[in-house]
Design a protein around this motif. Sequence first.
Motif, PDB file in Angstrom:
ATOM      1  N   VAL A  93      28.343 -28.936  14.558  1.00  0.00           N
ATOM      2  CA  VAL A  93      27.292 -27.969  14.891  1.00  0.00           C
ATOM      3  C   VAL A  93      26.088 -28.679  15.487  1.00  0.00           C
ATOM      4  CG1 VAL A  93      25.630 -26.354  13.892  1.00  0.00           C
ATOM      5  CG2 VAL A  93      28.017 -26.258  13.195  1.00  0.00           C
ATOM      6  N   GLY A  94      25.707 -29.809  14.895  1.00  0.00           N
ATOM      7  CA  GLY A  94      24.575 -30.563  15.423  1.00  0.00           C
ATOM      8  C   GLY A  94      24.804 -31.046  16.838  1.00  0.00           C
ATOM      9  N   TRP A 117      24.658 -27.985  19.319  1.00  0.00           N
ATOM     10  CA  TRP A 117      23.317 -27.532  19.627  1.00  0.00           C
ATOM     11  C   TRP A 117      22.509 -28.605  20.353  1.00  0.00           C
ATOM     12  CZ3 TRP A 117      21.606 -22.803  19.822  1.00  0.00           C
ATOM     13  CH2 TRP A 117      22.263 -21.815  19.095  1.00  0.00           C
ATOM     14  N   ARG A 118      22.848 -29.860  20.158  1.00  0.00           N
ATOM     15  CA  ARG A 118      22.177 -30.926  20.909  1.00  0.00           C
ATOM     16  C   ARG A 118      22.453 -30.770  22.401  1.00  0.00           C
ATOM     17  NH1 ARG A 118      23.040 -37.457  19.936  1.00  0.00           N
ATOM     18  NH2 ARG A 118      21.551 -38.162  21.523  1.00  0.00           N
ATOM     19  N   THR A 153      13.196 -26.746  15.742  1.00  0.00           N
ATOM     20  CA  THR A 153      14.466 -26.489  16.417  1.00  0.00           C
ATOM     21  C   THR A 153      15.644 -26.721  15.487  1.00  0.00           C
ATOM     22  OG1 THR A 153      13.490 -27.178  18.533  1.00  0.00           O
ATOM     23  CG2 THR A 153      15.887 -27.108  18.406  1.00  0.00           C
ATOM     24  N   LEU A 154      15.600 -27.798  14.718  1.00  0.00           N
ATOM     25  CA  LEU A 154      16.689 -28.082  13.787  1.00  0.00           C
ATOM     26  C   LEU A 154      16.670 -27.118  12.598  1.00  0.00           C
ATOM     27  CD1 LEU A 154      16.805 -31.969  13.856  1.00  0.00           C
ATOM     28  CD2 LEU A 154      18.428 -30.351  14.820  1.00  0.00           C
ATOM     29  N   VAL A 196      18.686 -24.341  13.822  1.00  0.00           N
ATOM     30  CA  VAL A 196      20.122 -24.665  13.773  1.00  0.00           C
ATOM     31  C   VAL A 196      20.668 -24.467  12.369  1.00  0.00           C
ATOM     32  CG1 VAL A 196      21.836 -26.498  14.087  1.00  0.00           C
ATOM     33  CG2 VAL A 196      19.951 -26.257  15.716  1.00  0.00           C
ATOM     34  N   ASP A 197      19.910 -24.918  11.375  1.00  0.00           N
ATOM     35  CA  ASP A 197      20.334 -24.737   9.988  1.00  0.00           C
ATOM     36  C   ASP A 197      20.413 -23.248   9.634  1.00  0.00           C
ATOM     37  OD1 ASP A 197      20.593 -26.407   7.262  1.00  0.00           O
ATOM     38  OD2 ASP A 197      19.471 -24.580   6.839  1.00  0.00           O
ATOM     39  N   TRP A 220      21.021 -20.810  11.698  1.00  0.00           N
ATOM     40  CA  TRP A 220      22.183 -20.259  12.396  1.00  0.00           C
ATOM     41  C   TRP A 220      23.475 -20.533  11.626  1.00  0.00           C
ATOM     42  CZ3 TRP A 220      26.539 -22.630  14.423  1.00  0.00           C
ATOM     43  CH2 TRP A 220      27.340 -21.845  15.250  1.00  0.00           C
ATOM     44  N   GLN A 221      23.601 -21.723  11.061  1.00  0.00           N
ATOM     45  CA  GLN A 221      24.859 -22.067  10.395  1.00  0.00           C
ATOM     46  C   GLN A 221      24.972 -21.493   8.990  1.00  0.00           C
ATOM     47  OE1 GLN A 221      25.754 -26.260   9.820  1.00  0.00           O
ATOM     48  NE2 GLN A 221      27.946 -25.781   9.666  1.00  0.00           N
ATOM     49  N   ILE A 242      23.185 -32.806  10.017  1.00  0.00           N
ATOM     50  CA  ILE A 242      22.666 -32.182  11.235  1.00  0.00           C
ATOM     51  C   ILE A 242      21.507 -32.995  11.803  1.00  0.00           C
ATOM     52  CG2 ILE A 242      21.371 -30.187  12.089  1.00  0.00           C
ATOM     53  CD1 ILE A 242      23.078 -28.397  10.450  1.00  0.00           C
ATOM     54  N   THR A 247      21.835 -35.196  15.464  1.00  0.00           N
ATOM     55  CA  THR A 247      21.051 -34.783  16.627  1.00  0.00           C
ATOM     56  C   THR A 247      19.962 -35.787  17.012  1.00  0.00           C
ATOM     57  OG1 THR A 247      19.682 -33.470  15.131  1.00  0.00           O
ATOM     58  CG2 THR A 247      21.445 -32.323  16.299  1.00  0.00           C
TER      59      THR A 247
END
Length: 308
Positions: free
Chosen positions: A135-136, A139-140, A174-175, A178-179, A181-182, A246, A250
Motif C-alpha cells: 500500500v505504501g 501510494w508513493r 499525506t501518510l 494513506v493509513d 484509506w487502508q 507504511i 514511503t
Amino acid sequence: MTALKTPDELSTRERFSRWADRHRKWLFAAPSIAFTALLLVIPLAWTLFLSFTDARRSVRRDFGFNGVENYVEVLTDTERFWPSVWRTFAFTGGALTFELILGMVIALLLWKPFRGQGIVRTIVLLPLVATPVAVGMMWRLLFEPNIGFVNEMLSWVGIPPQPWLADPSTSLATLTFVDIWQWTPMVALILLAGLTSLSEEPQEAARVDGANGWQRFWYITVPLMRPVIIAAVLLRGIDALKTFDILYATKGKGGGAFHDVETLNVYAYGLSFDYNEYGLASAVLILFFLIILAVIWVLQMQRKGKDS
C-alpha cells in the motif's frame, strides 16, 4: 449400585483426575498461554536489560552497565526523540479520528440490507487485502510530484501539482490519509458487528415517540455502541501507535531527509539498525512500551467510567 467414595477414600490418581476435570479449560489453555508469555517476557526482559547498558556498534562487542544514562540522553533529546513523540501521537490521533467517523458512516450505510450489499461490502474491505508495504509503495507512486496520478487528476480541474510526500510540511498528513484509506474498513467492520447485535426495540420506541434519525443515532445508537466504539479505539489506536511499514516504505531511513515522518518506531529502528546504538534504541522502546501501557490504562479507565 456402587457407593460414591469420599475424598479421603480416593487414590492420588483419582484425586488428580477430578481436579483436572474441574480445571480442564485452564489445563488445555496453559501451553498456549505459557508460549505466548515466553514470547513477550523474554524479548521485553532483554530489551530492558540492554536499555541499562552502553551496547553499541557491534553485537559481539563487550558492553557494561551505565545505569539510567540512556534514558537521560533520550529524554533530553529535543531534536529527535520529542518531535518523534509528537509525530507518533499526531499520526495516531489524526488517523484514529477519521477512521472512527468514516467507519461509523460506512457501518451505518451497510447496517440495513439492500440489493448488492455483498458486493459493496467486498469492495469496502479491499484495502485490507494488500500488505502495508505494498500500500505504501502504491501510494508513493500515486503521490509522485511529477508523474503521479493524483497530481494528474488535480491538473484536470486547474489545481497546480502538490508536493505531497516530497514536502516535510505535508508528508505526515499525506501518510495519515494513506493509513485512513487502508484501515477504515477494519473499524467499519468492528462497528458493523456491534450494530447488527443491537436490539430494534429502543429504535422502534424512539421512532414512535417522534425522534428523528439524528436523535435516534445520538441518544440511542451511540450510547448502546459505546463498548464497541471503545474496543475499536483500543485495537486500532494501539495498532496505529506502532505503525512502521507504511512510513518506512514511503520515506525510508529516518522518516525522510528531514525526519518529517519519524515516529517512535522509525526512530528506534534507525538507532538500532542504522547507527547500531542498541542501548539507546532499547531505552526508546521501553519508553514507547510504557507510553502504550499508559494509553491502554487511560482507555480502560474511560471504559470503566462509562460502564459505571
